[in-house]
Design a protein around this motif. Structure first.
Motif, PDB file in Angstrom:
ATOM      1  N   ALA A  45      -7.995   5.442  -8.893  1.00 58.41           N
ATOM      2  CA  ALA A  45      -7.259   5.025  -7.695  1.00 58.41           C
ATOM      3  C   ALA A  45      -7.483   6.010  -6.550  1.00 58.41           C
ATOM      4  N   VAL A  46      -7.398   7.284  -6.856  1.00 56.32           N
ATOM      5  CA  VAL A  46      -7.544   8.326  -5.839  1.00 56.32           C
ATOM      6  C   VAL A  46      -8.945   8.317  -5.242  1.00 56.32           C
ATOM      7  N   ALA A  47      -9.948   7.967  -6.030  1.00 60.69           N
ATOM      8  CA  ALA A  47     -11.330   7.933  -5.543  1.00 60.69           C
ATOM      9  C   ALA A  47     -11.501   6.926  -4.406  1.00 60.69           C
ATOM     10  N   GLY A  48     -10.635   5.918  -4.340  1.00 61.19           N
ATOM     11  CA  GLY A  48     -10.722   4.921  -3.284  1.00 61.19           C
ATOM     12  C   GLY A  48      -9.888   5.234  -2.052  1.00 61.19           C
ATOM     13  N   TRP A  49      -9.171   6.347  -2.065  1.00 62.66           N
ATOM     14  CA  TRP A  49      -8.343   6.707  -0.919  1.00 62.66           C
ATOM     15  C   TRP A  49      -9.187   7.289   0.201  1.00 62.66           C
ATOM     16  N   LEU A  50      -8.708   7.100   1.438  1.00 61.04           N
ATOM     17  CA  LEU A  50      -9.373   7.626   2.621  1.00 61.04           C
ATOM     18  C   LEU A  50      -8.431   8.582   3.358  1.00 61.04           C
ATOM     19  N   PRO A  51      -8.992   9.493   4.163  1.00 62.77           N
ATOM     20  CA  PRO A  51      -8.128  10.351   4.968  1.00 62.77           C
ATOM     21  C   PRO A  51      -7.162   9.521   5.820  1.00 62.77           C
ATOM     22  N   ASP A  52      -5.955   9.985   5.946  1.00 69.17           N
ATOM     23  CA  ASP A  52      -4.848   9.364   6.680  1.00 69.17           C
ATOM     24  C   ASP A  52      -4.153   8.251   5.913  1.00 69.17           C
ATOM     25  N   ASP A  53      -4.576   7.943   4.687  1.00 71.69           N
ATOM     26  CA  ASP A  53      -3.811   7.004   3.860  1.00 71.69           C
ATOM     27  C   ASP A  53      -2.446   7.616   3.564  1.00 71.69           C
ATOM     28  N   ILE A  54      -1.417   6.773   3.563  1.00 70.71           N
ATOM     29  CA  ILE A  54      -0.079   7.212   3.160  1.00 70.71           C
ATOM     30  C   ILE A  54       0.071   6.817   1.695  1.00 70.71           C
ATOM     31  N   VAL A  55       0.385   7.792   0.847  1.00 73.27           N
ATOM     32  CA  VAL A  55       0.391   7.563  -0.588  1.00 73.27           C
ATOM     33  C   VAL A  55       1.664   8.116  -1.222  1.00 73.27           C
ATOM     34  N   GLU A  56       1.945   7.625  -2.421  1.00 77.51           N
ATOM     35  CA  GLU A  56       3.056   8.121  -3.221  1.00 77.51           C
ATOM     36  C   GLU A  56       2.494   8.630  -4.538  1.00 77.51           C
ATOM     37  N   VAL A  57       2.919   9.820  -4.937  1.00 75.80           N
ATOM     38  CA  VAL A  57       2.513  10.381  -6.222  1.00 75.80           C
ATOM     39  C   VAL A  57       3.753  10.733  -7.020  1.00 75.80           C
ATOM     40  N   THR A  58       3.637  10.569  -8.337  1.00 81.03           N
ATOM     41  CA  THR A  58       4.712  10.939  -9.258  1.00 81.03           C
ATOM     42  C   THR A  58       4.109  11.834 -10.326  1.00 81.03           C
TER      43      THR A  58
END
Length: 149
Positions: free
Chosen positions: A60-73
């Protein structure tokens, strides 16, 4: 009863770093910028390191881009590194689940012509410290913008 559970929502400042380990596993690491509650002047943020060994999290993280708003647990962990005489430590969130909440939409227009990109103006440090031009020798406060150093 002890409990070590962290839930963070923040902005990704850069892409995640994913690497294969000698053990055959995979490690994903990234930073998360989290704003603090506003108290007084200026915005305050914390930059929090995150890491995961979970395959589905890393995918999932590999598909993230800079400035994405994300939630981590995950859980807060303290790591140690360095030689015996010069040990250092730091905290990071060991992440077990993630989700992307928001992505800035960027529109890119493709065209056959070359489009000129405007050059931003040179920043002016201070008009008080600007070099005087030939017209300002009389002691005036104005400065020639082209001659500001």
């Amino acid at each position: 009863m002890d409990r070590n559970e962290v839930i963070l929502v923040g902005r990704l400042p850069e892409v995640a770093h994913i690497r294969a380990l000698q053990s055959g596993g995979t490690l994903g690491t990234w930073r998360l910028i989290v704003r603090r509650r506003h108290r007084g002047r200026g915005a305050r943020v914390d930059t929090i390191p995150c890491a995961s060994f979970e395959t589905d999290v890393i995918e999932a993280v590999a598909g993230w881009l800079p400035d994405d708003i994300v939630e981590v647990t995950g859980s807060l962990r303290r790591r140690w590194w360095g030689s015996e005489g010069a040990k250092s430590s730091g905290y990071e969130v060991e992440v077990r689940s993630v989700r992307r909440l928001e992505r800035k939409v960027i529109t890119i227009l493709a065209c056959a012509e070359e489009v000129p990109v405007p050059v931003p103006p040179r920043p002016v440090r201070s008009l008080l410290h600007a070099r005087r031009g030939p017209r300002d020798r009389g002691g005036g406060a104005a400065a020639h913008l082209g001659e500001i150093g």
